[in-house]
Enzyme design. Sequence first.
Site, PDB file in Angstrom:
ATOM      1  N   LYS A 135       0.828  -1.227   0.000  1.00  0.00           N
ATOM      2  CA  LYS A 135       0.000   0.000   0.000  1.00  0.00           C
ATOM      3  C   LYS A 135       0.852   1.261   0.000  1.00  0.00           C
ATOM      4  CE  LYS A 135       0.800   0.929   4.455  1.00  0.00           C
ATOM      5  NZ  LYS A 135       1.415   2.130   5.005  1.00  0.00           N
ATOM      6  N   THR A 175      -3.597   5.244   4.211  1.00  0.00           N
ATOM      7  CA  THR A 175      -2.318   5.747   3.700  1.00  0.00           C
ATOM      8  C   THR A 175      -2.514   6.569   2.428  1.00  0.00           C
ATOM      9  OG1 THR A 175      -1.492   3.636   4.530  1.00  0.00           O
ATOM     10  CG2 THR A 175       0.100   5.043   3.513  1.00  0.00           C
TER      11      THR A 175
END
Length: 338
Positions: free
Chosen positions: A188, A245
């Site tokens: 990610k 994120t």
Amino acid sequence: MSKPIAVLGGGSFGTAVANLLASNNHPVIQWMRDEQQAQTMQVERKNPKYLQGVPLQDGVQPTSEIAEALACELIFVALPSTALRQVLTPYAEQLAGKGLISTTKGIEADSFLLMSQIIEQIVPKARVGVLSGPNLAKEVAAGALTATVIASEDQALCQQVQEVLHGSTFRVYASSDRYGVELGGALKNVYAIIAGMAAALGMGENTRSMLITRALAEMTRFAVRLGASPMTFLGLAGVGDLIVTCTSPKSRNYQVGYALGEGRSLEEAVQRLGEVAEGVNTLKVLKAKADELEVYMPLVSALHAILFEGQTLTKVIGSLMSGEPKTDVDFITVAGFS
Ligand SMILES: NC(=O)c1ccc[n+]([C@@H]2O[C@H](COP(=O)([O-])OP(=O)(O)OC[C@H]3O[C@@H](n4cnc5c(N)ncnc54)[C@H](O)[C@@H]3O)[C@@H](O)[C@H]2O)c1
Ligand SMILES: O=P(O)(O)OC[C@H](O)CO
């Protein structure tokens, strides 16, 4: 009084984990390599360099003597991925039989090993686990309601970690898909760089949503090809961590992307940050692995082309948007899972 628990790493996440453990009344030995930093933290009861404004819990004992930390039976590892092997290797023998929980979200260059695999390689007799999820250190430390995943084949270890970390603001879910959970945390970071870039370029919410959704497709396709469960990517360590994120300016990977979108060089973006942004190294090894395995990862290829192949943003965005039409949710069946 319960037995002390160790945390290796004097950065923002190590400190956030140390505080969580201490707030649950566990004595904590937090090791950091910098003697001066350990002394400052011991005297001032805070970590101004990495976690400003957060008081250190009474039960946290900062130290630069690693032997004190390695005497503990349960050890959380919060080191940068580039440092983990080098720090643990000299202590392989004394770590046998210990519970070693990696919180590090990176992939080793060349070997393509995840951090818990490196730990396993160094200490074959360790009990190994991975802690991963949408866990921005600053928010964890500020007591924002947060959830995470402890993943291990060792169910007793999962239970132990749940017991020591679970508290009024922090909830810990268990998983047996250690590889998938760990891969989700590493992958990610790459997409967070792209999301930061898109934000700096003034792109809107449609773009961000497209990006997150296609990133999830891409990372799941890759992870399933390597043997992870696609279900893991629907959980906290997959889509959960991807969302936080890719949307939070508190994410260091997002910040690097934002600086790139403002026109700064990669070197300048990383230097200004002064903290770990694992996504930059992950991008390099991920691109090479995707090419080797012939896994279709257009977003990874696009970012790699911009950062390391000298291609212009305009050209890369143009070719991403003009790619051949595709089916929406295809990654689970394409990967042979139905
Ligand atoms: N900060 C977060 O929000 C967060 C959340 C979850 C996971 N993580 C992961 O935790 C890991 C550590 O990140 P962080 O946020 O604590 O980093 P950070 O940048 O805040 O701190 C890094 C720490 O590692 C130390 N360090 C660097 N090289 C070292 C070496 N060779 N030996 C010993 N110590 C060394 C630094 O001195 C510093 O104390 C990363 O993999 C990150 O992805 C971070
Ligand atoms: O600040 P980042 O980008 O390293 O992300 C921190 C955590 O991994 C978020 O879960």
